[in-house]
Design a protein around this motif. Sequence first.
Motif, short mmCIF file in Angstrom:
data_model
loop_
_atom_site.label_atom_id
_atom_site.label_comp_id
_atom_site.label_asym_id
_atom_site.label_seq_id
_atom_site.Cartn_x
_atom_site.Cartn_y
_atom_site.Cartn_z
N PRO A 78 70.60 101.97 -83.60
CA PRO A 78 71.45 102.28 -84.75
C PRO A 78 72.30 103.53 -84.58
N LYS A 79 71.92 104.42 -83.66
CA LYS A 79 72.68 105.65 -83.46
C LYS A 79 73.82 105.46 -82.46
N THR A 80 73.55 104.73 -81.37
CA THR A 80 74.55 104.59 -80.31
C THR A 80 75.33 103.28 -80.39
N GLY A 81 74.76 102.27 -81.07
CA GLY A 81 75.40 100.96 -81.11
C GLY A 81 75.16 100.13 -79.87
N GLU A 82 74.39 100.66 -78.91
CA GLU A 82 74.12 99.93 -77.67
C GLU A 82 73.00 98.92 -77.87
N LEU A 83 73.05 97.81 -77.10
CA LEU A 83 71.98 96.82 -77.15
C LEU A 83 70.67 97.44 -76.69
N VAL A 84 69.56 97.04 -77.32
CA VAL A 84 68.24 97.48 -76.87
C VAL A 84 67.55 96.29 -76.20
N PRO A 85 66.61 96.53 -75.29
CA PRO A 85 65.90 95.42 -74.64
C PRO A 85 65.10 94.60 -75.65
N ASP A 86 64.83 93.35 -75.30
CA ASP A 86 64.00 92.50 -76.15
C ASP A 86 62.66 93.17 -76.41
N GLY A 87 62.18 93.01 -77.65
CA GLY A 87 60.88 93.57 -78.01
C GLY A 87 60.92 95.02 -78.44
N ARG A 88 62.11 95.63 -78.40
CA ARG A 88 62.24 97.03 -78.82
C ARG A 88 62.83 97.09 -80.22
N PRO A 89 62.42 98.06 -81.04
CA PRO A 89 62.97 98.16 -82.40
C PRO A 89 64.45 98.51 -82.39
N GLY A 90 65.15 98.04 -83.40
CA GLY A 90 66.56 98.35 -83.50
C GLY A 90 67.18 97.68 -84.71
N GLU A 91 68.47 97.96 -84.91
CA GLU A 91 69.20 97.42 -86.05
C GLU A 91 69.67 95.99 -85.75
N ILE A 92 69.55 95.14 -86.74
CA ILE A 92 69.92 93.73 -86.61
C ILE A 92 71.43 93.58 -86.80
N VAL A 93 72.07 92.90 -85.86
CA VAL A 93 73.51 92.63 -85.90
C VAL A 93 73.70 91.12 -85.84
N PHE A 94 74.55 90.58 -86.71
CA PHE A 94 74.67 89.12 -86.83
C PHE A 94 76.11 88.65 -86.64
N THR A 95 76.25 87.54 -85.90
CA THR A 95 77.53 86.86 -85.72
C THR A 95 77.33 85.37 -85.96
N PRO A 96 78.05 84.75 -86.90
CA PRO A 96 77.94 83.30 -87.08
C PRO A 96 78.60 82.58 -85.91
#
Length: 495
Positions: free
Chosen positions: A308-326
């Motif tokens: 959520p701070k850098t906007g970079e993708l995090v590896p699977d299984g790591r906490p982070g902000e959810i981003v959605f694209t239909p």
Amino acid sequence: MKLLPHTPDWNASPPEVWKHWQLVQLRDYLNRRVIPFSAHYGRLFKEHGIHPLDIKSLEDWSRVPLTSKQDLANPRDFVLMPNEAVLRREPGMIFTALLHGKNAAKEQAEAEFRPILLTSTTGRSADPVPFLYTKHDLHNLDISGTRLMLAGRSQREYRHINLFPYAPHLAFWLAHHAGLGFGTFMLSTGGGKTLGTDGNIKLIDKIQPDILIGMPTFIYHVLREAHETGKRWTNLKRIVLGGEKVADGLRARLRDLATALGSPDVHVMATYGFTEAKMAFPECVGESHEASGYHLSPDLGLVEVIDPKTGELVPDGRPGEIVFTPLDARGTVVLRYRTGDIAEGGLTWEKCPNCGRTCPRLLGPISRVSEVRELHIDKLKGTLVNFNLLEHLLDDQKGIAAWQIELRKRNDDALETDEVHLHLTAEPGVHEADLELAVSRRFHEATEITPNELHFHTLAELRDQLGVGRLLKEEKLVDHRPKAHTAASHVALSS
């Protein structure tokens, strides 16, 4: 027009198949529908020199600018508005016109693009934002709702009652379309605002449903009142929850109440959804009562998890902000939308240990950080407080029948220090003094603060204070702090 590969099986397709399919679908969707017909994204992609064919991996896609709530000031810019001349040149439209006539082609375009339903964000912290649906979107809502039924192991002969309030709100319409899509009995009561708690209880008593669907707090109070008035609901098999976070303690209470009503084998399953997705994602029902994550629909949407701070993708299984694209929406469309919600367990593509499905899952708990930033995090006695944590603490605390957190200013003075007031109802047989001591201690352990005051109420009083059956979402946390500018003008007038 390039033909897309066959849509993979939601239940059983492996991750590599889904990931390839999603990229192909994403490029086609952007190229044919979003960039030509969305005012906002047409400008955005042009300004950044991005072409859909340049997106060859998820890493490439992650370089496309994110969208946030602040970008939605002009909702019309996010509605797909087709150019008639462009549509007429599409092979699909030409084929339909040649085979069935121009009117059939026009009807096809109308079904895909004409808005016929509106839902909106709840508008607790900002003006509500409308999201438009076309017939095409309602078909996808049928699919999303059907998957909710499948994940919950419903059956067509089951009787379902939808206790969500009548409102332009995703939760109500998803439950409605779950019944339509699955082809089963679904009775919508309108929740407490329409029939009141007593009216809902009487209706449930007559129907004896297999599945209840609704807001966690409202269903809890319905079950509790039904138990207190001696009802017997022996047919319940599932309780499906949406619209609020669901702590383990609340799940346990709901199972206990269902057992007391005569249904000892009830499964409690939560859903995670948000207006901007125009769909929700269910937990599943298996042999265990343990939650195993929210099952996504990778054919309908692409979910990323970012720092959520850098906007970079995090590896699977790591906490982070959810981003959605239909990947197949019409009407209102937002790309790489920042939900402001944190998935503590991140995203996983591993097979679900509960149901065996191989679709991706979001692992909770999920914190509504968008609400936290506006209401729940503040400097209280010099300590940054996460009220998401406190909500789980109170839901998990034995001896509490209902609760509400209230934020105030000392002496109602905007320039004074903040105060936390806790409103509680104790379970029958629980001593208020013992509960006050236990709650204060747990508060301090979790946050290093202690409530300024604890106020005990009857259950009826606190239900009314929470807005149970009256509000779309019960007010479990309220902020009654006066604004600083109000206080300043008051001082000026008094001097």
